[in-house]
Design an enzyme around this catalytic site. Structure first.
Site, short mmCIF file in Angstrom:
data_model
loop_
_atom_site.label_atom_id
_atom_site.label_comp_id
_atom_site.label_asym_id
_atom_site.label_seq_id
_atom_site.Cartn_x
_atom_site.Cartn_y
_atom_site.Cartn_z
N GLU A 120 47.28 70.07 -9.43
CA GLU A 120 46.02 69.30 -9.47
C GLU A 120 45.88 68.53 -10.77
O GLU A 120 45.30 67.43 -10.80
CB GLU A 120 44.83 70.25 -9.29
N THR A 168 39.87 61.82 -6.70
CA THR A 168 39.23 62.85 -7.55
C THR A 168 39.13 62.36 -8.99
O THR A 168 38.12 62.59 -9.66
CB THR A 168 40.05 64.15 -7.47
#
Ligand SMILES: Nc1ncnc2c1ncn2[C@@H]1O[C@H](COP(=O)(O)OP(=O)(O)OP(=O)(O)O)[C@@H](O)[C@H]1O
Ligand SMILES: N[C@@H](CCO)C(=O)O
Length: 291
Positions: A120, A168
């Site tokens: 991530e 994101t």
């Protein structure tokens, strides 16, 4: 060859920014790994044209490095990238479970969570674990710097994915840097309420606990029609509605009997704003499975 199915997830649940997550029963990524001298990546499936095959830019590459497990990796995407449904995390979670098995590393599922979270960091800049934790462990998860807890629960969900892309990385830029004490107090109360609701399998408590005065209002601005979709879902029986992860998906909690009506209402509201969308009727489910 090892094959793993890693499910989509929804992070934050409103009040649990960067901490709470839930696993869905579908959609999912399928990850296949074979030992190799050098890591190579093939990608097929939904949105695959937008995902880099360079291991340094793909979430699975960071997992390979962390486990010292070079492999040929095939990713069949079921979770659309930039969806708010944990697309980047599903691949990282699936790769972590698959490579741990392929190389007999012997790590527990909980130990694989921070490893998958390194993926991530590649795409969003931070190694937040709130998507990889439920994709690996299943259930409702609480991921903090000190570890991860997972609770099985019977809660029905509707996720509505509009044809809008929100990365994101961009959605983290709109998160406020400071908070008023009153907002912190409200958020703590809501997060605690939500956690109790998950433990009791109570959709009313979970829905009440999803309200968030800090992050969600800023993120909602990035989603065309969000307020109308939220209102339509509540009118159709949703007990709580929020932005799924970093968006653009919108997540509703409801009773199983209201799922169809809630999903239909959300689609109609997006359509009224000339946004195409699709809906997933799902429930809190298991984590990654070795097939
Ligand atoms: N294996 C992968 N699967 C999906 N996206 C990947 C992968 N590797 C790198 N990416 C990149 O990550 C970005 C998508 O991740 P992002 O976190 O923005 O969306 P998401 O995972 O759907 O959202 P959220 O984390 O809010 O649920 C895209 O730019 C995509 O190219
Ligand atoms: N907690 C993360 C989830 C999305 O990856 C965020 O909201 O930015």
């Amino acid at each position: 060859m090892i094959t793993v199915r890693a499910p989509a997830t929804s992070a934050n649940l409103g009040s649990g920014f960067d901490v709470f997550g839930v696993a869905f029963d579908r959609p999912a990524d399928i990850i296949r790994v074979e030992r190799a001298e050098q890591t190579t990546i093939d990608i097929t499936g939904v949105g695959s044209q937008y995902i880099p095959t360079d291991p340094d830019a793909n979430t699975v590459g960071a997992v390979v490095d962390a486990l010292d497990a070079p492999a040929h990796i095939e990713i069949d995407k079921g979770v659309r990238p930039a969806s708010g449904l944990g697309s980047s995390a599903a691949s990282a979670a699936g790769a972590a479970v698959a490579l741990n098995e392929l190389y007999n590393r012997g790590l527990s599922r909980s130990e694989l969570v921070p490893i998958a979270a390194e993926g991530e960091a590649v795409v969003s800049g931070t190694a937040h674990a709130d998507n990889v934790a439920p994709s690996i462990l299943g259930g409702f998860t609480i991921a903090t710097a000190d570890g991860v807890e997972s609770v099985s629960t019977d809660i029905s969900l509707v996720a509505c994915l509009p044809e809008i892309a929100v990365s994101t990385r961009d959605a983290r830029r709109v998160v406020p840097e400071t908070a008023q004490m009153a907002e912190v107090v409200e958020t703590v109360g809501n997060a605690a309420t939500l956690a109790v609701g998950m433990c009791r399998g109570d959709p009313d408590l979970v829905g009440r606990g999803m309200d968030d005065p800090l992050v969600t209002p800023a993120r909602a601005e990035l989603i065309t029609g969000y307020d109308a979709v939220r209102e339509a879902a509540v009118d159709a029986g949703a007990t709580g509605v929020t932005v799924s992860g970093a968006g653009p998906s919108v997540l509703a909690v409801c009773r199983a009997r209201d799922q169809r009506a809630v999903g239909s209402a959300m689609l109609t509201a997006f359509d009224d704003h000339e946004v195409d969308a699709r809906v997933y009727q799902t429930q809190v489910s298991d984590g990654a499975t070795i097939l």
